[in-house]
Design a protein around this motif. Structure first.
Motif, PDB file in Angstrom:
ATOM      1  N   VAL A  75     -26.354 -24.140 -55.021  1.00 26.89           N
ATOM      2  CA  VAL A  75     -26.872 -22.856 -55.501  1.00 26.89           C
ATOM      3  C   VAL A  75     -27.870 -22.294 -54.492  1.00 26.89           C
ATOM      4  O   VAL A  75     -28.749 -23.018 -54.009  1.00 26.89           O
ATOM      5  N   LEU A  76     -27.760 -21.015 -54.192  1.00 26.53           N
ATOM      6  CA  LEU A  76     -28.663 -20.355 -53.257  1.00 26.53           C
ATOM      7  C   LEU A  76     -30.051 -20.143 -53.875  1.00 26.53           C
ATOM      8  O   LEU A  76     -30.179 -19.455 -54.905  1.00 26.53           O
ATOM      9  N   ASN A  77     -31.058 -20.747 -53.257  1.00 27.92           N
ATOM     10  CA  ASN A  77     -32.482 -20.489 -53.524  1.00 27.92           C
ATOM     11  C   ASN A  77     -33.007 -20.840 -54.916  1.00 27.92           C
ATOM     12  O   ASN A  77     -34.189 -21.138 -55.056  1.00 27.92           O
ATOM     13  N   ASP A  78     -32.195 -20.814 -55.935  1.00 24.81           N
ATOM     14  CA  ASP A  78     -32.667 -20.961 -57.314  1.00 24.81           C
ATOM     15  C   ASP A  78     -32.617 -22.430 -57.753  1.00 24.81           C
ATOM     16  O   ASP A  78     -31.623 -22.898 -58.307  1.00 24.81           O
ATOM     17  N   THR A  79     -33.717 -23.145 -57.519  1.00 27.42           N
ATOM     18  CA  THR A  79     -33.739 -24.573 -57.842  1.00 27.42           C
ATOM     19  C   THR A  79     -33.710 -24.814 -59.348  1.00 27.42           C
ATOM     20  O   THR A  79     -33.151 -25.810 -59.815  1.00 27.42           O
ATOM     21  N   ARG A  80     -34.298 -23.900 -60.100  1.00 31.12           N
ATOM     22  CA  ARG A  80     -34.325 -24.074 -61.557  1.00 31.12           C
ATOM     23  C   ARG A  80     -32.911 -23.982 -62.138  1.00 31.12           C
ATOM     24  O   ARG A  80     -32.500 -24.847 -62.930  1.00 31.12           O
ATOM     25  N   THR A  81     -32.178 -22.960 -61.736  1.00 34.18           N
ATOM     26  CA  THR A  81     -30.800 -22.843 -62.214  1.00 34.18           C
ATOM     27  C   THR A  81     -29.960 -24.002 -61.717  1.00 34.18           C
ATOM     28  O   THR A  81     -29.121 -24.539 -62.460  1.00 34.18           O
ATOM     29  N   ALA A  82     -30.155 -24.411 -60.477  1.00 34.62           N
ATOM     30  CA  ALA A  82     -29.385 -25.536 -59.930  1.00 34.62           C
ATOM     31  C   ALA A  82     -29.560 -26.773 -60.799  1.00 34.62           C
ATOM     32  O   ALA A  82     -28.592 -27.495 -61.084  1.00 34.62           O
ATOM     33  N   GLY A  83     -30.790 -27.021 -61.247  1.00 36.19           N
ATOM     34  CA  GLY A  83     -31.029 -28.169 -62.113  1.00 36.19           C
ATOM     35  C   GLY A  83     -30.404 -28.007 -63.480  1.00 36.19           C
ATOM     36  O   GLY A  83     -29.812 -28.944 -64.025  1.00 36.19           O
ATOM     37  N   ARG A  84     -30.515 -26.813 -64.029  1.00 39.82           N
ATOM     38  CA  ARG A  84     -29.988 -26.579 -65.377  1.00 39.82           C
ATOM     39  C   ARG A  84     -28.478 -26.707 -65.458  1.00 39.82           C
ATOM     40  O   ARG A  84     -27.939 -27.101 -66.496  1.00 39.82           O
ATOM     41  N   VAL A  85     -27.762 -26.348 -64.381  1.00 32.22           N
ATOM     42  CA  VAL A  85     -26.300 -26.398 -64.422  1.00 32.22           C
ATOM     43  C   VAL A  85     -25.760 -27.651 -63.739  1.00 32.22           C
ATOM     44  O   VAL A  85     -24.557 -27.796 -63.552  1.00 32.22           O
ATOM     45  N   SER A  86     -26.667 -28.561 -63.393  1.00 32.10           N
ATOM     46  CA  SER A  86     -26.307 -29.838 -62.761  1.00 32.10           C
ATOM     47  C   SER A  86     -25.545 -29.651 -61.451  1.00 32.10           C
ATOM     48  O   SER A  86     -24.557 -30.345 -61.176  1.00 32.10           O
ATOM     49  N   ALA A  87     -26.003 -28.707 -60.655  1.00 33.84           N
ATOM     50  CA  ALA A  87     -25.417 -28.509 -59.328  1.00 33.84           C
ATOM     51  C   ALA A  87     -25.738 -29.705 -58.442  1.00 33.84           C
ATOM     52  O   ALA A  87     -26.661 -30.474 -58.709  1.00 33.84           O
ATOM     53  N   ASP A  88     -24.983 -29.837 -57.368  1.00 36.43           N
ATOM     54  CA  ASP A  88     -25.193 -30.955 -56.446  1.00 36.43           C
ATOM     55  C   ASP A  88     -26.292 -30.677 -55.437  1.00 36.43           C
ATOM     56  O   ASP A  88     -26.799 -31.603 -54.795  1.00 36.43           O
ATOM     57  N   GLY A  89     -26.632 -29.389 -55.259  1.00 39.50           N
ATOM     58  CA  GLY A  89     -27.637 -29.097 -54.258  1.00 39.50           C
ATOM     59  C   GLY A  89     -28.128 -27.668 -54.296  1.00 39.50           C
ATOM     60  O   GLY A  89     -27.679 -26.850 -55.110  1.00 39.50           O
ATOM     61  N   VAL A  90     -29.056 -27.389 -53.388  1.00 35.95           N
ATOM     62  CA  VAL A  90     -29.607 -26.048 -53.237  1.00 35.95           C
ATOM     63  C   VAL A  90     -29.565 -25.657 -51.761  1.00 35.95           C
ATOM     64  O   VAL A  90     -29.712 -26.499 -50.876  1.00 35.95           O
ATOM     65  N   HIS A  91     -29.345 -24.368 -51.532  1.00 42.89           N
ATOM     66  CA  HIS A  91     -29.376 -23.814 -50.181  1.00 42.89           C
ATOM     67  C   HIS A  91     -30.574 -22.883 -50.119  1.00 42.89           C
ATOM     68  O   HIS A  91     -30.649 -21.897 -50.862  1.00 42.89           O
ATOM     69  N   ILE A  92     -31.529 -23.211 -49.257  1.00 44.41           N
ATOM     70  CA  ILE A  92     -32.783 -22.468 -49.204  1.00 44.41           C
ATOM     71  C   ILE A  92     -32.799 -21.543 -47.989  1.00 44.41           C
ATOM     72  O   ILE A  92     -32.779 -22.006 -46.843  1.00 44.41           O
ATOM     73  N   GLU A  93     -32.814 -20.241 -48.246  1.00 47.34           N
ATOM     74  CA  GLU A  93     -33.048 -19.262 -47.198  1.00 47.34           C
ATOM     75  C   GLU A  93     -34.439 -18.698 -47.444  1.00 47.34           C
ATOM     76  O   GLU A  93     -34.636 -17.847 -48.321  1.00 47.34           O
ATOM     77  N   GLY A  94     -35.411 -19.197 -46.712  1.00 45.02           N
ATOM     78  CA  GLY A  94     -36.787 -18.778 -46.946  1.00 45.02           C
ATOM     79  C   GLY A  94     -37.680 -19.264 -45.832  1.00 45.02           C
ATOM     80  O   GLY A  94     -37.223 -19.560 -44.726  1.00 45.02           O
ATOM     81  N   SER A  95     -38.948 -19.375 -46.118  1.00 41.12           N
ATOM     82  CA  SER A  95     -39.920 -19.797 -45.117  1.00 41.12           C
ATOM     83  C   SER A  95     -39.803 -21.294 -44.852  1.00 41.12           C
ATOM     84  O   SER A  95     -39.197 -22.048 -45.624  1.00 41.12           O
ATOM     85  N   ARG A  96     -40.420 -21.707 -43.762  1.00 41.63           N
ATOM     86  CA  ARG A  96     -40.444 -23.139 -43.443  1.00 41.63           C
ATOM     87  C   ARG A  96     -41.113 -23.923 -44.575  1.00 41.63           C
ATOM     88  O   ARG A  96     -40.692 -25.035 -44.907  1.00 41.63           O
TER      89      ARG A  96
END
Length: 221
Positions: A75-96
């Motif tokens: 899931v892109l950027n949204d760690t909360r949703t990624a956890g809620r839907v049991s995704a395998d990972g997150v893709h972070i486009e943001g600051s270091r």
């Protein structure tokens, strides 16, 4: 399924259900066709401009389809949703700092990848944070038919010297897969090429066939 070391695998980038020309229903239907048409290593879900509730409902359905096919759901950027839907990972486009925080909080229980770097120095700085992969391109920025030359150049440089796997973003057509293959990136990302196609299943099948042929020809050289 095991592939030769020189054979990149495909990553799908699903447009946001709030993006022009797409709905949750059409995207899920296309995803079904794509996932059954050939090898897909992972799928990144874009959430641009989508409200949290509707995206979460869409992501829950998409993640189930992706995981049942054997691919990883990211899931892109949204760690909360990624956890809620049991995704395998997150893709972070943001600051270091955002990337560092995600790596610290979620590795190794989740895949944490990043991208959208535009020059070597930044790539190396981000690489020091040890993400699981580096995506050369920006999610949703594959509107031109061919891969961006900067992404190709950075991916080739990265793949030659850094162990962290590279994903190179292809264009909106698969005519330039040879250029992506030549970078030696471990993965090639297809977004618009699949989700704007009349026959997405044919695009995925053709892309996998081309990569098989390129890998075989490269091995013979």
């Amino acid at each position: 399924m095991k592939f030769p070391a020189n054979r990149p695998r495909l990553v799908l980038v699903v447009p946001s259900p709030a993006s022009e020309g797409h709905t949750s229903e059409t995207l899920l239907a296309t995803l079904d066709k794509a996932l059954t048409a050939g090898d897909i290593a992972s799928v990144i879900l874009d959430n641009a401009k989508a409200d949290e509730a509707s995206f979460q409902a869409f992501a829950a359905l998409a993640v189930a389809k992706i995981q049942s096919s054997g691919a990883a759901a990211i899931v892109l950027n949204d760690t909360r949703t990624a956890g809620r839907v049991s995704a395998d990972g997150v893709h972070i486009e943001g600051s270091r700092a955002d990337i560092a925080d995600a790596v610290e909080r979620y590795t190794p229980k989740m895949i944490v990848g990043t991208g959208n770097v535009k020059e070597r120095h930044t790539a190396l700085e981000v690489g020091e944070l040890q993400p699981d992969y580096m995506f050369f391109g920006k999610i949703g920025a594959d509107s031109k038919a061919e891969a961006h030359p900067r992404n190709l150049s950075l991916a080739e440089w990265w793949a030659a010297m850094v162990e962290i796997p590279a994903i190179v973003q292809a264009g909106s057509k698969i005519d330039d897969l040879a250029a992506c293959f030549a970078t030696r990136a471990e993965f090639i990302a297809l977004g618009a090429a699949v989700f704007s196609a009349d026959k997405p299943e044919q695009v995925v099948a053709d892309a996998n066939r081309q990569l098989d042929e390129m890998s075989a020809a490269d091995t013979e050289e």
